[in-house]
Design an enzyme around this catalytic site. Structure first.
Site, PDB file in Angstrom:
ATOM      1  N   SER A 139       1.265  -1.314   0.211  1.00 59.43           N
ATOM      2  CA  SER A 139      -0.059   0.455  -0.195  1.00 59.43           C
ATOM      3  C   SER A 139       0.843   0.933  -0.100  1.00 59.43           C
ATOM      4  CB  SER A 139      -0.996   0.328   1.003  1.00 59.43           C
ATOM      5  OG  SER A 139      -1.691   0.803   1.410  1.00 59.43           O
ATOM      6  N   TYR A 152      -2.780  -0.273  10.651  1.00 58.35           N
ATOM      7  CA  TYR A 152      -3.227  -0.696   9.023  1.00 58.35           C
ATOM      8  C   TYR A 152      -1.867  -0.244   8.378  1.00 58.35           C
ATOM      9  CZ  TYR A 152      -4.407  -1.035   3.816  1.00 58.35           C
ATOM     10  OH  TYR A 152      -4.338  -1.426   2.548  1.00 58.35           O
TER      11      TYR A 152
HETATM   12  O1  NJP Z   1     -10.665  -5.221  -0.570  1.00 54.25           O
HETATM   13  P1  NJP Z   1     -11.849  -6.144  -0.490  1.00 54.25           P
HETATM   14  P2  NJP Z   1      -9.542  -4.796  -1.459  1.00 54.25           P
HETATM   15  N1  NJP Z   1      -9.628 -14.464   4.741  1.00 54.25           N
HETATM   16  O2  NJP Z   1     -12.257  -5.191   1.029  1.00 54.25           O
HETATM   17  C1  NJP Z   1     -10.637 -11.770   1.924  1.00 54.25           C
HETATM   18  C2  NJP Z   1      -5.145  -3.598  -0.270  1.00 54.25           C
HETATM   19  N2  NJP Z   1      -5.342  -2.522  -0.275  1.00 54.25           N
HETATM   20  O3  NJP Z   1      -9.593  -5.479  -3.200  1.00 54.25           O
HETATM   21  O4  NJP Z   1     -13.099 -13.246   3.094  1.00 54.25           O
HETATM   22  C3  NJP Z   1      -9.407 -14.350   3.795  1.00 54.25           C
HETATM   23  O5  NJP Z   1     -12.862  -5.354  -1.908  1.00 54.25           O
HETATM   24  C4  NJP Z   1     -12.421 -10.566   1.095  1.00 54.25           C
HETATM   25  O6  NJP Z   1     -13.174 -12.204   0.982  1.00 54.25           O
HETATM   26  P3  NJP Z   1     -13.820 -11.951   2.177  1.00 54.25           P
HETATM   27  C5  NJP Z   1      -6.389  -4.267   1.140  1.00 54.25           C
HETATM   28  O7  NJP Z   1      -4.705  -3.767   1.926  1.00 54.25           O
HETATM   29  C6  NJP Z   1      -6.474  -1.551  -0.809  1.00 54.25           C
HETATM   30  O8  NJP Z   1      -8.999  -2.976  -2.018  1.00 54.25           O
HETATM   31  O9  NJP Z   1     -14.712 -13.570   1.250  1.00 54.25           O
HETATM   32  N3  NJP Z   1      -9.388 -13.532   3.026  1.00 54.25           N
HETATM   33  C7  NJP Z   1     -11.906  -9.639   0.539  1.00 54.25           C
HETATM   34  O10 NJP Z   1     -11.634 -10.891  -0.860  1.00 54.25           O
HETATM   35  C8  NJP Z   1      -5.517  -5.720   0.848  1.00 54.25           C
HETATM   36  O11 NJP Z   1      -4.118  -6.150   0.948  1.00 54.25           O
HETATM   37  C9  NJP Z   1      -6.477  -1.016  -1.292  1.00 54.25           C
HETATM   38  O12 NJP Z   1     -14.677 -11.620   2.889  1.00 54.25           O
HETATM   39  C10 NJP Z   1     -10.067 -12.288   3.849  1.00 54.25           C
HETATM   40  C11 NJP Z   1     -10.591  -9.172   0.462  1.00 54.25           C
HETATM   41  O13 NJP Z   1      -9.606 -10.078   1.366  1.00 54.25           O
HETATM   42  C12 NJP Z   1      -5.977  -5.312  -0.610  1.00 54.25           C
HETATM   43  O14 NJP Z   1      -5.606  -4.456  -1.280  1.00 54.25           O
HETATM   44  C13 NJP Z   1      -5.577   0.160  -1.257  1.00 54.25           C
HETATM   45  C14 NJP Z   1     -10.346 -12.806   5.025  1.00 54.25           C
HETATM   46  C15 NJP Z   1     -10.585  -7.595   0.909  1.00 54.25           C
HETATM   47  O15 NJP Z   1     -11.603  -7.659  -0.568  1.00 54.25           O
HETATM   48  C16 NJP Z   1      -7.314  -6.067  -1.119  1.00 54.25           C
HETATM   49  O16 NJP Z   1      -8.443  -5.361  -1.168  1.00 54.25           O
HETATM   50  C17 NJP Z   1      -4.220  -0.096  -0.685  1.00 54.25           C
HETATM   51  C18 NJP Z   1     -10.032 -13.268   5.754  1.00 54.25           C
HETATM   52  N4  NJP Z   1      -9.271 -13.838   7.122  1.00 54.25           N
HETATM   53  C19 NJP Z   1      -4.129  -1.579  -0.029  1.00 54.25           C
HETATM   54  N5  NJP Z   1     -10.509 -11.232   5.165  1.00 54.25           N
HETATM   55  C20 NJP Z   1      -8.203   0.399  -1.483  1.00 54.25           C
HETATM   56  N6  NJP Z   1      -8.855  -0.307  -2.091  1.00 54.25           N
HETATM   57  O17 NJP Z   1      -8.478   1.833  -1.795  1.00 54.25           O
HETATM   58  C21 NJP Z   1     -10.364 -10.379   3.827  1.00 54.25           C
HETATM   59  O18 NJP Z   1      -3.515   0.334  -0.410  1.00 54.25           O
HETATM   60  N7  NJP Z   1     -10.787 -11.275   3.065  1.00 54.25           N
END
Ligand code: NJP
Length: 242
Positions: A139, A152
């Site tokens: 990030s 975070y």
């Molecule tokens: O977020 P979101 P992003 N076990 O909420 C999964 C980084 N990032 O795509 O389990 C397994 O749409 C959750 O799946 P589910 C950020 O830090 C973002 O934006 O089904 N999976 C979902 O598929 C992250 O590392 C921004 O709820 C788990 C996914 O994680 C990455 O990008 C900026 C879980 C999250 O999808 C993807 O984020 C930046 C678990 N315990 C970095 N908990 C940004 N969006 O602006 C959650 O700098 N997930």
């Protein structure tokens, strides 16, 4: 035709992970897609049915190390190995430090650090024997610290350190990439429990990059094999258009 790579993505049910799964399967690769939400994984699976590549959905909570190692084992048994791992699952729960419940801090550490470590640990033996590739999702917060997101930011600083330790220890056997995005328009911010902050931040994400744009960067890194290694890629929203 180029050889399809066997790619494991965590957090593939939503946002950046989902967009990466679609882009990579669209480019002919074999994608092992995991997340907790089975219904969203099944819809992803249906969406990739006509694409050139292949996608297998495998439900997984990255905070359960035994599930993570079983997931890697299933992928190796099914496809014979892992070429690329993208430990993308992550959460940002924004709150002023003095207001945040301790559980929020623990959740971010468990998903963003322990989950990433468990995933890499489970994939590493196969990755090393295939001279594979780790693509960590960092990030801008891996280089900068912002208010209301201290823990975070700490987790993303850790992701950067994990990447650098892999790169220095395995420089002849592993490619390591860290993608550092700024705001991306995904449900990421909607997971924040602090209603006021969620409402204040949402507009920044609305004008953020698309997850498909980040996926283009991931695909570029994956397909650089043999030409060079994308060590770190920082992507920021193009504010000229807003
Ligand atoms: O977020 P979101 P992003 N076990 O909420 C999964 C980084 N990032 O795509 O389990 C397994 O749409 C959750 O799946 P589910 C950020 O830090 C973002 O934006 O089904 N999976 C979902 O598929 C992250 O590392 C921004 O709820 C788990 C996914 O994680 C990455 O990008 C900026 C879980 C999250 O999808 C993807 O984020 C930046 C678990 N315990 C970095 N908990 C940004 N969006 O602006 C959650 O700098 N997930």
């Amino acid at each position: 035709m180029k050889t399809p790579l066997r790619i494991w993505i965590t957090g593939a049910s939503s946002g950046i992970g989902r967009a990466c799964a679609l882009a990579l399967a669209g480019a002919g690769h074999r994608v092992w897609a995991s997340a907790r939400s089975l219904d969203q994984l099944e819809s992803l699976s249906r969406e990739t049915a006509d694409l050139q590549g292949e996608l297998i959905a495998h439900p997984l909570d990255v905070t359960a190390p035994e599930q993570v190692s079983a997931c890697a084992k299933a992928m190796v048994e099914t496809w014979g190995g892992i070429d690329v791992v993208i430990p993308n699952a992550g959460m940002g729960l924004f709150n002023p430090l003095q207001e945040a419940p301790l559980t929020e801090w623990h959740t971010m550490v468990e998903v963003n650090i322990s989950g990433v470590l468990s995933t890499i640990h489970a994939a590493l033996p196969s990755l090393l024997s295939n001279k594979g590739h780790v693509i960590n999702i960092g990030s801008l917060a891996a280089r900068q610290v912002f208010p209301n997101s201290g823990v975070y930011c700490a987790t993303k600083h850790a992701v950067l350190a994990i990447s650098e330790s892999l790169r220095t220890e395995f420089r002849n056997d592993l490619a390591v990439t860290t993608i550092n995005p700024g705001a991306v328009n995904t449900p990421f911010i909607d997971r924040t429990n602090n209603e006021e902050l969620r409402a204040n931040y949402r507009p920044q994400f609305d004008v953020g990059m698309t997850p498909e744009y980040v996926a283009e960067g991931v695909l570029f890194a994956v397909e650089s094999r043999g030409k060079g290694v994308v060590s770190e890629l920082t992507l920021r929203p193009d504010l000229r258009e807003s």
